[in-house]
Design an enzyme around this catalytic site. Structure first.
Site, PDB file in Angstrom:
ATOM      1  N   LYS A 178     -46.023  15.019 -24.770  1.00 16.21           N
ATOM      2  CA  LYS A 178     -46.262  12.842 -25.139  1.00 16.21           C
ATOM      3  C   LYS A 178     -46.833  12.772 -23.635  1.00 16.21           C
ATOM      4  O   LYS A 178     -46.155  13.150 -22.448  1.00 16.21           O
ATOM      5  CB  LYS A 178     -44.892  12.610 -25.896  1.00 16.21           C
ATOM      6  CG  LYS A 178     -44.692  12.838 -26.922  1.00 16.21           C
ATOM      7  CD  LYS A 178     -43.571  11.773 -27.906  1.00 16.21           C
ATOM      8  CE  LYS A 178     -43.078  12.905 -28.772  1.00 16.21           C
ATOM      9  NZ  LYS A 178     -42.335  11.552 -29.528  1.00 16.21           N
TER      10      LYS A 178
ATOM     11  N   TYR B 269     -48.722  11.023 -37.481  1.00 18.81           N
ATOM     12  CA  TYR B 269     -47.363  10.182 -38.086  1.00 18.81           C
ATOM     13  C   TYR B 269     -47.320   9.593 -39.239  1.00 18.81           C
ATOM     14  O   TYR B 269     -46.909   8.554 -39.503  1.00 18.81           O
ATOM     15  CB  TYR B 269     -47.286   9.230 -37.092  1.00 18.81           C
ATOM     16  CG  TYR B 269     -46.296   9.763 -35.487  1.00 18.81           C
ATOM     17  CD1 TYR B 269     -45.716  10.790 -36.243  1.00 18.81           C
ATOM     18  CD2 TYR B 269     -47.325   9.556 -34.698  1.00 18.81           C
ATOM     19  CE1 TYR B 269     -44.915  11.190 -34.663  1.00 18.81           C
ATOM     20  CE2 TYR B 269     -46.391  10.180 -33.339  1.00 18.81           C
ATOM     21  CZ  TYR B 269     -45.003  11.042 -33.146  1.00 18.81           C
ATOM     22  OH  TYR B 269     -44.652  11.946 -32.027  1.00 18.81           O
TER      23      TYR B 269
ATOM     24  N   PHE C 251     -40.879   1.237 -35.991  1.00 21.64           N
ATOM     25  CA  PHE C 251     -41.180   1.471 -34.310  1.00 21.64           C
ATOM     26  C   PHE C 251     -42.486   1.934 -34.234  1.00 21.64           C
ATOM     27  O   PHE C 251     -42.679   2.214 -33.151  1.00 21.64           O
ATOM     28  CB  PHE C 251     -40.443   2.590 -33.780  1.00 21.64           C
ATOM     29  CG  PHE C 251     -39.605   3.694 -34.994  1.00 21.64           C
ATOM     30  CD1 PHE C 251     -40.639   4.598 -34.993  1.00 21.64           C
ATOM     31  CD2 PHE C 251     -39.006   3.820 -35.819  1.00 21.64           C
ATOM     32  CE1 PHE C 251     -40.705   5.384 -35.847  1.00 21.64           C
ATOM     33  CE2 PHE C 251     -39.014   4.349 -36.270  1.00 21.64           C
ATOM     34  CZ  PHE C 251     -39.216   5.635 -36.627  1.00 21.64           C
TER      35      PHE C 251
ATOM     36  N   ARG D 114     -38.123  23.539 -33.034  1.00 19.50           N
ATOM     37  CA  ARG D 114     -36.672  22.232 -32.737  1.00 19.50           C
ATOM     38  C   ARG D 114     -35.282  21.900 -32.542  1.00 19.50           C
ATOM     39  O   ARG D 114     -34.963  21.156 -31.627  1.00 19.50           O
ATOM     40  CB  ARG D 114     -36.658  21.906 -34.389  1.00 19.50           C
ATOM     41  CG  ARG D 114     -37.399  20.934 -35.307  1.00 19.50           C
ATOM     42  CD  ARG D 114     -38.458  20.322 -35.194  1.00 19.50           C
ATOM     43  NE  ARG D 114     -37.598  19.330 -35.457  1.00 19.50           N
ATOM     44  CZ  ARG D 114     -37.753  17.650 -35.216  1.00 19.50           C
ATOM     45  NH1 ARG D 114     -38.564  17.778 -34.853  1.00 19.50           N
ATOM     46  NH2 ARG D 114     -37.496  16.697 -35.635  1.00 19.50           N
TER      47      ARG D 114
ATOM     48  N   THR E 220     -33.439  13.691 -32.295  1.00 24.20           N
ATOM     49  CA  THR E 220     -34.813  13.222 -31.826  1.00 24.20           C
ATOM     50  C   THR E 220     -34.512  11.896 -31.234  1.00 24.20           C
ATOM     51  O   THR E 220     -35.341  11.552 -30.035  1.00 24.20           O
ATOM     52  CB  THR E 220     -34.871  11.910 -33.614  1.00 24.20           C
ATOM     53  OG1 THR E 220     -35.489  13.380 -34.376  1.00 24.20           O
ATOM     54  CG2 THR E 220     -36.632  10.619 -33.382  1.00 24.20           C
TER      55      THR E 220
ATOM     56  N   ARG F 181     -34.951  17.420 -24.924  1.00 20.49           N
ATOM     57  CA  ARG F 181     -34.802  15.925 -25.063  1.00 20.49           C
ATOM     58  C   ARG F 181     -33.353  15.752 -23.689  1.00 20.49           C
ATOM     59  O   ARG F 181     -33.460  14.673 -23.486  1.00 20.49           O
ATOM     60  CB  ARG F 181     -34.640  15.512 -25.630  1.00 20.49           C
ATOM     61  CG  ARG F 181     -36.277  15.130 -26.568  1.00 20.49           C
ATOM     62  CD  ARG F 181     -35.982  14.592 -27.889  1.00 20.49           C
ATOM     63  NE  ARG F 181     -37.498  14.833 -28.879  1.00 20.49           N
ATOM     64  CZ  ARG F 181     -37.342  14.883 -30.038  1.00 20.49           C
ATOM     65  NH1 ARG F 181     -37.295  15.211 -31.184  1.00 20.49           N
ATOM     66  NH2 ARG F 181     -39.256  14.573 -30.741  1.00 20.49           N
TER      67      ARG F 181
ATOM     68  N   ASN G   4     -39.325  10.470 -25.621  1.00 19.20           N
ATOM     69  CA  ASN G   4     -38.680  11.393 -25.631  1.00 19.20           C
ATOM     70  C   ASN G   4     -39.086  12.689 -25.336  1.00 19.20           C
ATOM     71  O   ASN G   4     -39.102  13.454 -25.853  1.00 19.20           O
ATOM     72  CB  ASN G   4     -38.149  11.737 -27.528  1.00 19.20           C
ATOM     73  CG  ASN G   4     -38.299  10.911 -28.075  1.00 19.20           C
ATOM     74  OD1 ASN G   4     -40.242  11.572 -28.409  1.00 19.20           O
ATOM     75  ND2 ASN G   4     -37.717  11.697 -29.232  1.00 19.20           N
TER      76      ASN G   4
ATOM     77  N   HIS H 160     -43.199  16.342 -28.545  1.00 20.95           N
ATOM     78  CA  HIS H 160     -42.993  16.755 -30.279  1.00 20.95           C
ATOM     79  C   HIS H 160     -42.953  17.673 -30.754  1.00 20.95           C
ATOM     80  O   HIS H 160     -42.973  18.558 -29.468  1.00 20.95           O
ATOM     81  CB  HIS H 160     -44.046  15.763 -30.138  1.00 20.95           C
ATOM     82  CG  HIS H 160     -44.490  16.272 -32.166  1.00 20.95           C
ATOM     83  ND1 HIS H 160     -44.123  15.425 -33.066  1.00 20.95           N
ATOM     84  CD2 HIS H 160     -45.200  17.410 -32.942  1.00 20.95           C
ATOM     85  CE1 HIS H 160     -43.997  16.470 -33.935  1.00 20.95           C
ATOM     86  NE2 HIS H 160     -44.837  16.987 -34.222  1.00 20.95           N
TER      87      HIS H 160
ATOM     88  N   GLU I 159     -50.109  19.470 -39.171  1.00 19.58           N
ATOM     89  CA  GLU I 159     -50.178  19.388 -37.563  1.00 19.58           C
ATOM     90  C   GLU I 159     -51.261  20.622 -36.675  1.00 19.58           C
ATOM     91  O   GLU I 159     -52.167  19.570 -35.699  1.00 19.58           O
ATOM     92  CB  GLU I 159     -49.681  19.147 -36.992  1.00 19.58           C
ATOM     93  CG  GLU I 159     -48.411  17.947 -37.649  1.00 19.58           C
ATOM     94  CD  GLU I 159     -46.521  18.050 -36.849  1.00 19.58           C
ATOM     95  OE1 GLU I 159     -46.414  19.039 -35.951  1.00 19.58           O
ATOM     96  OE2 GLU I 159     -46.054  17.123 -37.856  1.00 19.58           O
TER      97      GLU I 159
HETATM   98  N1  UDP Z   1     -39.445   6.778 -32.410  1.00 23.18           N
HETATM   99  C1  UDP Z   1     -39.023   5.916 -32.282  1.00 23.18           C
HETATM  100  N2  UDP Z   1     -37.931   5.142 -32.736  1.00 23.18           N
HETATM  101  C2  UDP Z   1     -36.621   5.769 -33.585  1.00 23.18           C
HETATM  102  C3  UDP Z   1     -37.429   7.306 -33.976  1.00 23.18           C
HETATM  103  C4  UDP Z   1     -38.236   7.847 -33.867  1.00 23.18           C
HETATM  104  O1  UDP Z   1     -39.765   5.777 -31.312  1.00 23.18           O
HETATM  105  O2  UDP Z   1     -36.091   4.657 -34.340  1.00 23.18           O
HETATM  106  C5  UDP Z   1     -40.200   7.820 -31.954  1.00 23.18           C
HETATM  107  C6  UDP Z   1     -39.857   9.060 -31.431  1.00 23.18           C
HETATM  108  O3  UDP Z   1     -40.567   8.967 -30.871  1.00 23.18           O
HETATM  109  C7  UDP Z   1     -39.655  10.275 -32.412  1.00 23.18           C
HETATM  110  C8  UDP Z   1     -41.179   9.985 -33.714  1.00 23.18           C
HETATM  111  O4  UDP Z   1     -41.043   8.431 -33.771  1.00 23.18           O
HETATM  112  O5  UDP Z   1     -39.976  11.115 -31.869  1.00 23.18           O
HETATM  113  C9  UDP Z   1     -41.479  11.131 -34.259  1.00 23.18           C
HETATM  114  O6  UDP Z   1     -39.969   9.896 -35.252  1.00 23.18           O
HETATM  115  P1  UDP Z   1     -39.648  11.414 -36.037  1.00 23.18           P
HETATM  116  O7  UDP Z   1     -38.638  11.084 -37.391  1.00 23.18           O
HETATM  117  O8  UDP Z   1     -41.007  12.209 -36.612  1.00 23.18           O
HETATM  118  O9  UDP Z   1     -38.492  12.187 -35.034  1.00 23.18           O
HETATM  119  P2  UDP Z   1     -39.406  13.846 -34.088  1.00 23.18           P
HETATM  120  O10 UDP Z   1     -39.766  14.672 -35.252  1.00 23.18           O
HETATM  121  O11 UDP Z   1     -39.632  13.327 -32.985  1.00 23.18           O
HETATM  122  O12 UDP Z   1     -37.597  14.725 -33.762  1.00 23.18           O
HETATM  123 MG    MG Z   2     -40.840  14.517 -36.457  1.00 15.03          MG
END
Ligand code: UDP
Ligand code: MG
Length: 161
Positions: free
Chosen positions: A20, A60, A68, A96, A102, A113, A123, A126, A137
Site C-alpha cells: 500500500k 473494496y 472507514f 494471509r 488486519t 504487519r 497497515n 493487502h 482481484e
Molecule cells: N481498515 C481500516 N479500519 C478498520 C478496518 C479496516 O482502516 O477498522 C482498512 C485496513 O487498511 C484494511 C482494509 O481496510 O487492510 C481492508 O479491510 P479488511 O477487513 O478487508 O482487512 P484485510 O483483508 O486488509 O486484512
Molecule cells: Mg480484505
C-alpha cells in the site's frame, strides 16, 4: 510423476498482494518481495500503479458501507501501490498468515504487519482473503498479458516432483 511443477494439483493457486502507499513511502517493497520469494512462492506479475479511484472502489466494494471506507479510499489513492501476483500451493492462506492480522496491534511478530506497522489505518500491505476473492482481484488489477507463466528451475526444492 510430474514433469513440471505447474502440473501438481493446487500449485497454480494465485493471490493478489499489494504494498500500500504507506509501505511504498517507507521503502518496504524490497523486504516484502523478499519474504514471498524466500518462502518459495513464484512471482508471476508485478507493477507500480497509482490506483484509479474506480479500481479501488471495485476492489473494496464489500466495505463500501463501513465508516472507514472514505478514508481507506483516500489512503489507497494517496500514492503509488506495488501490486503483485504470487503463485504456489496454498498461497492465499499462507500469505494471509505471512501478512498478519488486519489490526497491527493483533498481528504477531514475524508477520509483515506485526513487524512493520502499528495502526489499522496504515497497515502496509493487502492480501486476498480467499481463492475466489483472489481471482476477482487479480482480474481487476492485471490484464492477462501482464501475468507470466514461467518454470521456476528451483521448484524441485520446493515441491515433490
Ligand atoms: N481498515 C481500516 N479500519 C478498520 C478496518 C479496516 O482502516 O477498522 C482498512 C485496513 O487498511 C484494511 C482494509 O481496510 O487492510 C481492508 O479491510 P479488511 O477487513 O478487508 O482487512 P484485510 O483483508 O486488509 O486484512
Ligand atoms: Mg480484505
Amino acid at each position: 510423476f510430474y514433469t513440471t511443477t505447474s502440473a501438481i494439483p493446487g500449485v497454480r493457486e494465485r493471490t493478489l498482494i499489494a504494498v500500500k502507499p504507506d509501505g511504498v513511502q517507507r521503502r518496504l517493497v524490497g523486504q516484502i518481495v523478499q519474504r514471498f520469494e524466500q518462502r518459495g512462492f513464484k512471482l508471476v506479475g508485478l507493477k507500480m500503479v497509482k490506483a484509479p479511484e474506480e479500481l479501488l472502489s471495485q476492489h473494496y466494494h464489500d466495505l463500501r458501507k463501513k465508516p472507514f471506507y472514505p478514508s481507506l479510499l483516500r489512503y489507497m489513492h494517496s500514492g503509488p501501490v506495488v501490486a503483485m501476483v504470487w503463485e504456489g500451493h496454498n498461497v492465499v492462506r499462507t500469505s494471509r498468515l505471512m501478512v498478519g492480522d488486519t489490526n497491527p496491534a493483533e498481528a504477531l511478530p514475524g508477520t509483515v504487519r506485526g513487524d512493520f506497522s502499528i495502526h489499522i489505518s496504515r497497515n502496509v500491505i493487502h492480501a486476498s482473503d480467499s481463492v475466489q476473492g483472489a481471482q476477482r482481484e487479480i482480474q481487476l488489477w492485471f490484464n492477462c498479458t501482464e501475468l507470466l507463466d514461467w518454470d521456476c528451475c528451483d521448484h524441485r526444492n520446493t515441491y515433490q516432483l
